[in-house]
Design a protein around this motif. Structure first.
Motif, PDB file in Angstrom:
ATOM      1  N   PRO A   1       0.828  -1.211   0.000  1.00 50.73           N
ATOM      2  CA  PRO A   1       0.000   0.000   0.000  1.00 50.73           C
ATOM      3  C   PRO A   1       0.859   1.257   0.000  1.00 50.73           C
ATOM      4  O   PRO A   1       1.963   1.256   0.545  1.00 50.73           O
ATOM      5  CB  PRO A   1      -0.796  -0.121   1.308  1.00 50.73           C
ATOM      6  N   PRO A   2       0.374   2.328  -0.631  1.00 46.04           N
ATOM      7  CA  PRO A   2       1.132   3.578  -0.623  1.00 46.04           C
ATOM      8  C   PRO A   2       1.089   4.230   0.748  1.00 46.04           C
ATOM      9  O   PRO A   2       0.234   3.919   1.573  1.00 46.04           O
ATOM     10  CB  PRO A   2       0.390   4.441  -1.647  1.00 46.04           C
TER      11      PRO A   2
ATOM     12  N   ARG B   1      15.573  19.122 -10.431  1.00 49.02           N
ATOM     13  CA  ARG B   1      15.116  17.770 -10.715  1.00 49.02           C
ATOM     14  C   ARG B   1      15.097  16.944  -9.435  1.00 49.02           C
ATOM     15  O   ARG B   1      16.049  16.970  -8.652  1.00 49.02           O
ATOM     16  CB  ARG B   1      16.058  17.140 -11.734  1.00 49.02           C
ATOM     17  N   ALA B   2      14.018  16.198  -9.237  1.00 45.69           N
ATOM     18  CA  ALA B   2      13.888  15.345  -8.052  1.00 45.69           C
ATOM     19  C   ALA B   2      14.754  14.100  -8.230  1.00 45.69           C
ATOM     20  O   ALA B   2      14.839  13.532  -9.314  1.00 45.69           O
ATOM     21  CB  ALA B   2      12.441  14.950  -7.837  1.00 45.69           C
ATOM     22  N   ARG B   3      15.410  13.678  -7.149  1.00 46.45           N
ATOM     23  CA  ARG B   3      16.266  12.491  -7.156  1.00 46.45           C
ATOM     24  C   ARG B   3      16.004  11.682  -5.898  1.00 46.45           C
ATOM     25  O   ARG B   3      15.964  12.225  -4.801  1.00 46.45           O
ATOM     26  CB  ARG B   3      17.732  12.903  -7.204  1.00 46.45           C
ATOM     27  N   LEU B   4      15.831  10.380  -6.057  1.00 50.18           N
ATOM     28  CA  LEU B   4      15.656   9.475  -4.925  1.00 50.18           C
ATOM     29  C   LEU B   4      17.039   9.208  -4.341  1.00 50.18           C
ATOM     30  O   LEU B   4      17.830   8.446  -4.893  1.00 50.18           O
ATOM     31  CB  LEU B   4      14.987   8.183  -5.388  1.00 50.18           C
ATOM     32  N   ALA B   5      17.351   9.862  -3.209  1.00 53.52           N
ATOM     33  CA  ALA B   5      18.681   9.749  -2.609  1.00 53.52           C
ATOM     34  C   ALA B   5      18.842   8.469  -1.806  1.00 53.52           C
ATOM     35  O   ALA B   5      19.954   7.964  -1.651  1.00 53.52           O
ATOM     36  CB  ALA B   5      18.952  10.958  -1.722  1.00 53.52           C
ATOM     37  N   GLY B   6      17.748   7.938  -1.287  1.00 56.35           N
ATOM     38  CA  GLY B   6      17.806   6.704  -0.516  1.00 56.35           C
ATOM     39  C   GLY B   6      16.423   6.124  -0.351  1.00 56.35           C
ATOM     40  O   GLY B   6      15.439   6.855  -0.295  1.00 56.35           O
ATOM     41  N   PHE B   7      16.348   4.794  -0.299  1.00 58.46           N
ATOM     42  CA  PHE B   7      15.049   4.138  -0.201  1.00 58.46           C
ATOM     43  C   PHE B   7      15.243   2.750   0.399  1.00 58.46           C
ATOM     44  O   PHE B   7      16.069   1.977  -0.069  1.00 58.46           O
ATOM     45  CB  PHE B   7      14.417   4.036  -1.590  1.00 58.46           C
ATOM     46  N   VAL B   8      14.494   2.463   1.455  1.00 61.86           N
ATOM     47  CA  VAL B   8      14.543   1.156   2.117  1.00 61.86           C
ATOM     48  C   VAL B   8      13.108   0.706   2.336  1.00 61.86           C
ATOM     49  O   VAL B   8      12.257   1.491   2.740  1.00 61.86           O
ATOM     50  CB  VAL B   8      15.264   1.245   3.484  1.00 61.86           C
ATOM     51  N   GLN B   9      12.865  -0.588   2.074  1.00 64.99           N
ATOM     52  CA  GLN B   9      11.526  -1.131   2.288  1.00 64.99           C
ATOM     53  C   GLN B   9      11.650  -2.486   2.974  1.00 64.99           C
ATOM     54  O   GLN B   9      12.392  -3.355   2.529  1.00 64.99           O
ATOM     55  CB  GLN B   9      10.810  -1.281   0.951  1.00 64.99           C
ATOM     56  N   GLY B  10      10.926  -2.640   4.086  1.00 60.91           N
ATOM     57  CA  GLY B  10      10.974  -3.876   4.851  1.00 60.91           C
ATOM     58  C   GLY B  10      10.009  -4.918   4.324  1.00 60.91           C
ATOM     59  O   GLY B  10       9.195  -4.653   3.437  1.00 60.91           O
ATOM     60  N   HIS B  11      10.089  -6.118   4.886  1.00 62.30           N
ATOM     61  CA  HIS B  11       9.201  -7.210   4.484  1.00 62.30           C
ATOM     62  C   HIS B  11       7.740  -6.881   4.748  1.00 62.30           C
ATOM     63  O   HIS B  11       6.852  -7.338   4.036  1.00 62.30           O
ATOM     64  CB  HIS B  11       9.573  -8.502   5.227  1.00 62.30           C
TER      65      HIS B  11
ATOM     66  N   ILE C   1       3.272   8.701  -1.493  1.00 69.97           N
ATOM     67  CA  ILE C   1       4.440   8.043  -2.069  1.00 69.97           C
ATOM     68  C   ILE C   1       4.089   6.581  -2.330  1.00 69.97           C
ATOM     69  O   ILE C   1       3.677   5.867  -1.424  1.00 69.97           O
ATOM     70  CB  ILE C   1       5.645   8.143  -1.115  1.00 69.97           C
ATOM     71  N   VAL C   2       4.256   6.154  -3.579  1.00 71.56           N
ATOM     72  CA  VAL C   2       3.946   4.782  -3.975  1.00 71.56           C
ATOM     73  C   VAL C   2       5.219   4.145  -4.545  1.00 71.56           C
ATOM     74  O   VAL C   2       5.792   4.684  -5.504  1.00 71.56           O
ATOM     75  CB  VAL C   2       2.823   4.739  -5.034  1.00 71.56           C
ATOM     76  N   PRO C   3       5.664   3.016  -3.981  1.00 73.27           N
ATOM     77  CA  PRO C   3       6.882   2.373  -4.498  1.00 73.27           C
ATOM     78  C   PRO C   3       6.658   1.769  -5.874  1.00 73.27           C
ATOM     79  O   PRO C   3       5.579   1.253  -6.174  1.00 73.27           O
ATOM     80  CB  PRO C   3       7.178   1.287  -3.464  1.00 73.27           C
ATOM     81  N   ARG C   4       7.663   1.847  -6.713  1.00 65.60           N
ATOM     82  CA  ARG C   4       7.678   1.233  -8.041  1.00 65.60           C
ATOM     83  C   ARG C   4       8.982   0.458  -8.166  1.00 65.60           C
ATOM     84  O   ARG C   4       9.868   0.563  -7.335  1.00 65.60           O
ATOM     85  CB  ARG C   4       7.587   2.300  -9.149  1.00 65.60           C
ATOM     86  N   ALA C   5       9.124  -0.287  -9.245  1.00 64.36           N
ATOM     87  CA  ALA C   5      10.302  -1.140  -9.423  1.00 64.36           C
ATOM     88  C   ALA C   5      11.614  -0.349  -9.403  1.00 64.36           C
ATOM     89  O   ALA C   5      12.589  -0.777  -8.784  1.00 64.36           O
ATOM     90  CB  ALA C   5      10.194  -1.914 -10.731  1.00 64.36           C
ATOM     91  N   ASP C   6      11.650   0.804 -10.055  1.00 62.77           N
ATOM     92  CA  ASP C   6      12.893   1.564 -10.158  1.00 62.77           C
ATOM     93  C   ASP C   6      12.850   2.911  -9.456  1.00 62.77           C
ATOM     94  O   ASP C   6      13.647   3.801  -9.768  1.00 62.77           O
ATOM     95  CB  ASP C   6      13.237   1.794 -11.633  1.00 62.77           C
TER      96      ASP C   6
END
Length: 130
Positions: free
Chosen positions: A4-5, A39-49, A82-87
């Motif tokens: 879920p977002p 320009r927006a840049r994803l500097a870091g991203f972590v997602q748990g189980h 914020i919704v996670p995507r593959a990249d």
């Protein structure tokens, strides 16, 4: 598995003066990044189980200097989704605009920083290399 977002939990910000809403303040604060250029840049991203996520998005100008930086928690508090995507992630602004944010490289491919270039030239001149 569908994750879920992260949805905003707070109402749009308003400016109050003497107990009354300042006219236009809600509109001005609807998208806190409206004045941020770059320009927006994803500097870091972590997602748990469990699907919980944390991350940082930064906005860089044409010279690759960071102009603004927010954590996911800060953005959600400001009304973003914020919704996670593959990249990367899909970032939906409070006003409804949506943009894809990925972790693109900061250094332009094949370019050397001016300081490094000057250092190399100085060293080459010292050793008589043309």
């Amino acid at each position: 598995m569908t994750i879920p977002p992260i949805n905003p939990t707070s109402a749009p910000y308003k400016t109050f003066r003497n107990g009354k809403v300042v006219p236009g303040s809600e509109r001005d604060q609807l998208d806190p990044l409206a004045d941020v250029s770059g320009r927006a840049r994803l500097a870091g991203f972590v997602q748990g189980h469990s699907g919980a996520m944390a991350g940082v998005i930064e906005w860089l100008d044409d010279t690759y200097h960071v102009q603004q930086q927010f954590s996911f928690a800060q953005l959600v508090d400001l009304g973003f989704t914020i919704v996670p995507r593959a990249d990367g992630v899909m970032l939906t602004h409070p006003g409804g605009a949506t943009e894809f944010v990925s972790a693109w490289p900061i250094d332009p491919v094949g370019k050397v920083a001016q300081v490094q270039s000057q250092s190399i030239n100085t060293r080459d001149q010292r050793y008589g290399i043309q």
